[in-house]
Design a protein around this motif. Structure first.
Motif, PDB file in Angstrom:
ATOM      1  N   ARG A 102       0.882  -1.424   0.031  1.00  0.00           N
ATOM      2  CA  ARG A 102      -0.059  -0.045   0.123  1.00  0.00           C
ATOM      3  C   ARG A 102       0.729   1.207   0.038  1.00  0.00           C
ATOM      4  O   ARG A 102       0.456   2.221  -0.946  1.00  0.00           O
ATOM      5  CB  ARG A 102      -0.927  -0.013   1.269  1.00  0.00           C
ATOM      6  N   LEU A 103       2.024   1.405   0.888  1.00  0.00           N
ATOM      7  CA  LEU A 103       2.590   2.589   0.835  1.00  0.00           C
ATOM      8  C   LEU A 103       3.426   2.600  -0.536  1.00  0.00           C
ATOM      9  O   LEU A 103       3.974   3.716  -0.941  1.00  0.00           O
ATOM     10  CB  LEU A 103       3.840   2.129   2.109  1.00  0.00           C
ATOM     11  N   LEU A 104       3.717   1.588  -1.153  1.00  0.00           N
ATOM     12  CA  LEU A 104       4.554   1.607  -2.458  1.00  0.00           C
ATOM     13  C   LEU A 104       3.595   2.255  -3.470  1.00  0.00           C
ATOM     14  O   LEU A 104       4.026   2.980  -4.356  1.00  0.00           O
ATOM     15  CB  LEU A 104       5.328   0.166  -2.829  1.00  0.00           C
ATOM     16  N   VAL A 105       2.317   1.699  -3.287  1.00  0.00           N
ATOM     17  CA  VAL A 105       1.419   2.166  -4.257  1.00  0.00           C
ATOM     18  C   VAL A 105       1.249   3.806  -4.213  1.00  0.00           C
ATOM     19  O   VAL A 105       1.450   4.437  -5.283  1.00  0.00           O
ATOM     20  CB  VAL A 105      -0.124   1.477  -4.268  1.00  0.00           C
ATOM     21  N   GLN A 106       1.285   4.188  -2.868  1.00  0.00           N
ATOM     22  CA  GLN A 106       1.292   5.704  -2.575  1.00  0.00           C
ATOM     23  C   GLN A 106       2.351   6.457  -3.124  1.00  0.00           C
ATOM     24  O   GLN A 106       2.262   7.331  -3.742  1.00  0.00           O
ATOM     25  CB  GLN A 106       1.006   5.927  -1.144  1.00  0.00           C
ATOM     26  N   GLY A 107       3.658   5.913  -3.044  1.00  0.00           N
ATOM     27  CA  GLY A 107       4.817   6.404  -3.435  1.00  0.00           C
ATOM     28  C   GLY A 107       5.149   6.654  -4.910  1.00  0.00           C
ATOM     29  O   GLY A 107       5.444   7.686  -5.466  1.00  0.00           O
ATOM     30  N   HIS A 108       4.376   5.422  -5.601  1.00  0.00           N
ATOM     31  CA  HIS A 108       4.444   5.385  -7.124  1.00  0.00           C
ATOM     32  C   HIS A 108       3.494   6.689  -7.616  1.00  0.00           C
ATOM     33  O   HIS A 108       3.609   7.277  -8.824  1.00  0.00           O
ATOM     34  CB  HIS A 108       4.257   4.303  -7.602  1.00  0.00           C
ATOM     35  N   GLU A 109       2.341   6.595  -7.020  1.00  0.00           N
ATOM     36  CA  GLU A 109       1.406   7.737  -7.349  1.00  0.00           C
ATOM     37  C   GLU A 109       1.942   9.096  -7.090  1.00  0.00           C
ATOM     38  O   GLU A 109       1.505   9.990  -7.777  1.00  0.00           O
ATOM     39  CB  GLU A 109       0.059   7.555  -6.828  1.00  0.00           C
ATOM     40  N   ALA A 110       2.731   9.190  -6.023  1.00  0.00           N
ATOM     41  CA  ALA A 110       3.217  10.651  -5.677  1.00  0.00           C
ATOM     42  C   ALA A 110       4.324  10.884  -6.691  1.00  0.00           C
ATOM     43  O   ALA A 110       4.291  12.159  -7.108  1.00  0.00           O
ATOM     44  CB  ALA A 110       3.936  10.674  -4.176  1.00  0.00           C
TER      45      ALA A 110
END
Length: 154
Positions: A102-110
């Protein structure tokens, strides 16, 4: 320096690319951390996936930094500079595997959002090489976010 882009446009683009570089560096460290520390039934899958992702991020750092230099500016290159410029925050401790995803999804979206913010200055300046770099980065980050997001679906 006369490459057909004004000094002020080059400065604005380099500032945006510096933020992109910081986001990529922070996401690289986060992904590598998760690669080392992932546990659970998805260990092998995530360990290998995170490794492929951090290797890709590592290569991207050089491409982004070299574009900043080609525009006549210094690339940020310290943890403190990255911390000030990045929109991605460090993760304290070692989250569970699903939270890592979940945190990596947020990171790539950022990172994708950061890249998109640079386009107006790039288009105004007619800076095709930077536009090409941003397009490539967007494709990678959006695809990676989609692949990671699919692991969270039930």
């Amino acid at each position: 320096m006369d490459i057909g882009i004004s000094a002020s446009d080059r400065a604005k683009i380099a500032e945006g690319l510096s933020r992109l570089l910081a986001d990529n560096a922070t996401l690289y460290l986060k992904t590598h951390n998760f690669h080392w520390n992932v546990r659970g039934p998805m260990f092998q899958t995530l360990h290998l996936m995170f490794e492929a992702q951090y290797n890709e991020l590592w290569l991207a750092l050089d491409a982004i930094a070299e574009r900043i230099r080609a525009l006549g500016h210094d690339a940020p290159a310290t943890y403190s500079q990255f911390a000030k410029l990045s929109s991605i925050k460090e993760t304290a401790g070692v989250p569970e595997a699903k939270e890592m995803v979940r945190l990596l999804v947020q990171g790539h979206e950022a990172v994708a959002r950061t890249a998109r913010k640079i386009f107006p200055a790039v288009e105004k300046a007619g800076d095709e090489p930077t536009a090409d770099l941003l397009t490539q980065r967007l494709q990678i980050h959006e695809k990676t976010a989609w692949m990671l997001r699919s692991l969270l679906e039930q």
